[in-house]
Design a protein around this motif. Sequence first.
Motif, mmCIF file in Angstrom:
data_model
loop_
_atom_site.group_PDB
_atom_site.id
_atom_site.type_symbol
_atom_site.label_atom_id
_atom_site.label_comp_id
_atom_site.label_asym_id
_atom_site.label_seq_id
_atom_site.Cartn_x
_atom_site.Cartn_y
_atom_site.Cartn_z
ATOM 1 N N PRO A 23 0.807 -1.233 0.000
ATOM 2 C CA PRO A 23 0.000 0.000 0.000
ATOM 3 C C PRO A 23 0.840 1.283 0.000
ATOM 4 C CG PRO A 23 -0.034 -1.017 2.178
ATOM 5 C CD PRO A 23 0.775 -1.925 1.294
ATOM 6 N N LEU A 24 2.138 1.178 0.333
ATOM 7 C CA LEU A 24 2.944 2.398 0.536
ATOM 8 C C LEU A 24 2.933 3.369 -0.644
ATOM 9 C CD1 LEU A 24 6.081 1.313 2.608
ATOM 10 C CD2 LEU A 24 4.113 2.704 3.298
ATOM 11 N N PRO A 25 3.173 2.888 -1.897
ATOM 12 C CA PRO A 25 3.178 3.841 -3.018
ATOM 13 C C PRO A 25 1.829 4.548 -3.190
ATOM 14 C CG PRO A 25 4.033 1.697 -3.700
ATOM 15 C CD PRO A 25 3.482 1.522 -2.329
ATOM 16 N N PHE A 26 0.758 3.915 -2.749
ATOM 17 C CA PHE A 26 -0.573 4.533 -2.876
ATOM 18 C C PHE A 26 -0.785 5.551 -1.753
ATOM 19 C CE2 PHE A 26 -0.585 0.656 -5.221
ATOM 20 C CZ PHE A 26 -1.292 0.990 -6.367
ATOM 21 N N ASP A 27 -0.340 5.182 -0.535
ATOM 22 C CA ASP A 27 -0.478 6.097 0.602
ATOM 23 C C ASP A 27 0.398 7.334 0.429
ATOM 24 O OD1 ASP A 27 -2.195 4.294 1.677
ATOM 25 O OD2 ASP A 27 -0.751 3.410 3.083
ATOM 26 N N ALA A 28 1.484 7.176 -0.336
ATOM 27 C CA ALA A 28 2.439 8.286 -0.468
ATOM 28 C C ALA A 28 1.951 9.392 -1.407
ATOM 29 C CB ALA A 28 3.779 7.740 -0.970
ATOM 30 N N VAL A 29 0.897 9.114 -2.191
ATOM 31 C CA VAL A 29 0.428 10.131 -3.149
ATOM 32 C C VAL A 29 -0.298 11.249 -2.401
ATOM 33 C CG1 VAL A 29 -0.976 10.562 -5.213
ATOM 34 C CG2 VAL A 29 0.122 8.330 -4.903
ATOM 35 N N ARG A 30 0.191 12.483 -2.557
ATOM 36 C CA ARG A 30 -0.473 13.621 -1.908
ATOM 37 C C ARG A 30 -1.534 14.186 -2.855
ATOM 38 N NH1 ARG A 30 4.530 17.199 -1.523
ATOM 39 N NH2 ARG A 30 4.469 16.417 -3.631
ATOM 40 N N ASP A 31 -2.474 14.926 -2.311
ATOM 41 C CA ASP A 31 -3.524 15.512 -3.156
ATOM 42 C C ASP A 31 -2.924 16.357 -4.272
ATOM 43 O OD1 ASP A 31 -5.417 14.277 -1.662
ATOM 44 O OD2 ASP A 31 -5.924 16.040 -0.445
ATOM 45 N N GLU A 32 -1.825 17.071 -3.933
ATOM 46 C CA GLU A 32 -1.243 17.940 -4.977
ATOM 47 C C GLU A 32 -0.606 17.093 -6.098
ATOM 48 O OE1 GLU A 32 -0.863 18.123 -1.648
ATOM 49 O OE2 GLU A 32 1.147 18.809 -1.130
ATOM 50 N N ALA A 69 -0.995 15.409 -11.680
ATOM 51 C CA ALA A 69 -1.130 14.343 -12.690
ATOM 52 C C ALA A 69 -2.320 14.653 -13.588
ATOM 53 C CB ALA A 69 -1.311 12.993 -12.004
ATOM 54 N N ARG A 70 -3.386 15.101 -12.994
ATOM 55 C CA ARG A 70 -4.595 15.402 -13.763
ATOM 56 C C ARG A 70 -4.361 16.592 -14.695
ATOM 57 N NH1 ARG A 70 -10.424 14.100 -11.816
ATOM 58 N NH2 ARG A 70 -11.638 15.428 -13.150
ATOM 59 N N ASP A 117 3.508 5.503 -13.100
ATOM 60 C CA ASP A 117 2.899 6.296 -12.028
ATOM 61 C C ASP A 117 1.427 5.911 -11.833
ATOM 62 O OD1 ASP A 117 2.244 7.293 -14.503
ATOM 63 O OD2 ASP A 117 2.381 9.405 -13.956
ATOM 64 N N VAL A 118 1.174 4.614 -11.746
ATOM 65 C CA VAL A 118 -0.205 4.125 -11.568
ATOM 66 C C VAL A 118 -0.867 4.704 -10.312
ATOM 67 C CG1 VAL A 118 -1.542 2.016 -11.109
ATOM 68 C CG2 VAL A 118 0.100 2.068 -12.997
ATOM 69 N N PRO A 119 -0.191 4.746 -9.149
ATOM 70 C CA PRO A 119 -0.873 5.291 -7.965
ATOM 71 C C PRO A 119 -1.347 6.733 -8.178
ATOM 72 C CG PRO A 119 1.117 4.124 -7.319
ATOM 73 C CD PRO A 119 1.151 4.212 -8.812
ATOM 74 N N GLU A 120 -0.500 7.578 -8.787
ATOM 75 C CA GLU A 120 -0.882 8.982 -9.020
ATOM 76 C C GLU A 120 -2.070 9.048 -9.980
ATOM 77 O OE1 GLU A 120 2.158 7.832 -9.018
ATOM 78 O OE2 GLU A 120 3.305 9.080 -7.631
ATOM 79 N N LEU A 121 -2.012 8.235 -11.057
ATOM 80 C CA LEU A 121 -3.082 8.278 -12.058
ATOM 81 C C LEU A 121 -4.399 7.762 -11.477
ATOM 82 C CD1 LEU A 121 -1.063 7.175 -15.205
ATOM 83 C CD2 LEU A 121 -2.061 9.437 -14.786
ATOM 84 N N MET A 122 -4.311 6.777 -10.595
ATOM 85 C CA MET A 122 -5.544 6.299 -9.963
ATOM 86 C C MET A 122 -6.134 7.385 -9.082
ATOM 87 S SD MET A 122 -5.073 2.268 -9.121
ATOM 88 C CE MET A 122 -5.210 1.063 -10.455
ATOM 89 N N LEU A 131 -6.682 0.491 -2.972
ATOM 90 C CA LEU A 131 -5.599 1.106 -2.186
ATOM 91 C C LEU A 131 -5.500 2.601 -2.481
ATOM 92 C CD1 LEU A 131 -2.806 -1.634 -2.440
ATOM 93 C CD2 LEU A 131 -4.141 -1.031 -0.427
ATOM 94 N N ALA A 132 -5.890 2.992 -3.712
ATOM 95 C CA ALA A 132 -5.894 4.418 -4.075
ATOM 96 C C ALA A 132 -7.156 5.093 -3.545
ATOM 97 C CB ALA A 132 -5.794 4.576 -5.587
ATOM 98 N N ARG A 133 -7.981 4.328 -2.854
ATOM 99 C CA ARG A 133 -9.234 4.825 -2.248
ATOM 100 C C ARG A 133 -10.175 5.420 -3.294
ATOM 101 N NH1 ARG A 133 -5.696 7.734 1.478
ATOM 102 N NH2 ARG A 133 -4.602 6.080 2.572
ATOM 103 N N ARG A 134 -10.266 4.713 -4.397
ATOM 104 C CA ARG A 134 -11.203 5.110 -5.438
ATOM 105 C C ARG A 134 -12.284 4.039 -5.536
ATOM 106 N NH1 ARG A 134 -9.904 9.071 -4.341
ATOM 107 N NH2 ARG A 134 -8.757 10.684 -5.435
ATOM 108 N N PRO A 135 -13.540 4.441 -5.853
ATOM 109 C CA PRO A 135 -14.550 3.406 -6.087
ATOM 110 C C PRO A 135 -14.134 2.552 -7.281
ATOM 111 C CG PRO A 135 -15.439 5.626 -6.509
ATOM 112 C CD PRO A 135 -14.032 5.806 -6.027
ATOM 113 N N VAL A 136 -14.291 1.245 -7.155
ATOM 114 C CA VAL A 136 -13.896 0.352 -8.247
ATOM 115 C C VAL A 136 -15.127 -0.344 -8.818
ATOM 116 C CG1 VAL A 136 -12.472 -1.641 -8.904
ATOM 117 C CG2 VAL A 136 -11.640 -0.065 -7.160
ATOM 118 N N ILE A 137 -15.253 -0.291 -10.141
ATOM 119 C CA ILE A 137 -16.293 -1.052 -10.846
ATOM 120 C C ILE A 137 -15.554 -2.174 -11.566
ATOM 121 C CG2 ILE A 137 -18.073 -0.990 -12.629
ATOM 122 C CD1 ILE A 137 -18.173 2.078 -12.229
ATOM 123 N N ALA A 138 -16.024 -3.412 -11.414
ATOM 124 C CA ALA A 138 -15.298 -4.521 -12.048
ATOM 125 C C ALA A 138 -16.277 -5.565 -12.564
ATOM 126 C CB ALA A 138 -14.351 -5.156 -11.029
#
Length: 345
Positions: free
Chosen positions: A183-192, A197-198, A275-280, A305-312
């Motif tokens: 989970p670390l690379p996902f937790d490390a992404v800051r809002d900024e 990325a967006r 940079d998958v965590p940032e893009l998620m 882990l990126a705390r996004r809703p997932v549709i699968a």
Amino acid sequence: MSAHAPSVLFVDHAGVLGGAELSLLDLARAFGERAEVLLLSDGPFRALLEARGIPVSVEPLGALRRVKKETRLPSPAAFTDAFRLARRVATHARRRALIYANSQKAFVVSAGAGVLVHRPVVWHLRDILAPPHFSASNVRAAVTLANLRAARVIANSRATAAAFTAAGGRASLVRIVHNGIDPLPFDAVRDEDAAAARLSLGIPKDAFVVSLFGRFHPWKGQQVLLQALAALPAVHALFVGAPLFGEEAFESALHAQARKLGVGDRAHFLGFRLDVPELMRASDVVAHASVYPEPFGRVIVEGMLARRPVIATRDGGVGEIITDGETGVLVPPNDAEALAKTIAM
Ligand code: UDP
Ligand code: GLC
């Protein structure tokens, strides 16, 4: 890793960065000095292993490269190369206590090597061994060899294990181990970071963004999300990934489909990204759209882990990760209408 962990030769047929290879990277790192990796193709996976200090070498597949999951009868040259590679794997395995095969092709040559140097062979089975993923003769050959030569078969989900036993695989060989993802690379992404990325994608600030992460292949369902996009006028979609195993024609077909549907300005093809965590985190929803049963689906866990809703899509191992309506939403495979409705919810 316990002090009693065996020293392991990991074998993988691919040099690209698929989910199986990214999972192996984590595993080999955990074994530290007790790990050595042998790849049967060169590629970016080798560089990544080297960068993590894991000893790695490459023995090219040769004619075995042309044997695909759907192949019914491999060529005589493929058999010759399988024997050649089994001898090469055996040479590496002499220094190790265990051979660990991370893919089906790797298992075939590792099984031969195991006989030559009397080492146990573990097969990490990451595929649903059944049509339409694999031809029936391919499944029969793999299962027969596993029953004869595998010391253990590690399945990445209950669905993968069930397909193996349904095809005649011995249940006593199987242990189910779902992929663990750091989970670390996902937790490390800051809002900024997510905002940056967006911004870099040039998408309007307030647009709703749905993203599909995965290699380009018809069974991963990029075409279904494109179709869904046509019914969602304000939504933008990110397609993150690349054709890893020669599916360039499929990629071109996706671009043509986007133009034809008139969604070219809202479908963003980003290629393979690290940079998958940032893009998620830069997305509003993470979608998974596989049209065949997904054996496991790392991207689903990563979306969580990126705390996004997932549709699968609901088949395969996906139901072992998502509880429908609680920890994500499940939709039927190959159903663009249901996918569009769920994204719009
Ligand atoms: N991935 C990546 N960059 C991309 C697209 C995907 O690093 O541009 C990673 C993704 O984060 C995931 C893996 O590739 O860890 C895909 O694994 P999954 O189990 O979802 O599918 P597979 O390709 O193994 O069938
Ligand atoms: C395979 C499967 C995928 C799984 C991955 C890691 O590539 O297609 O579903 O997540 O292996 O086990």
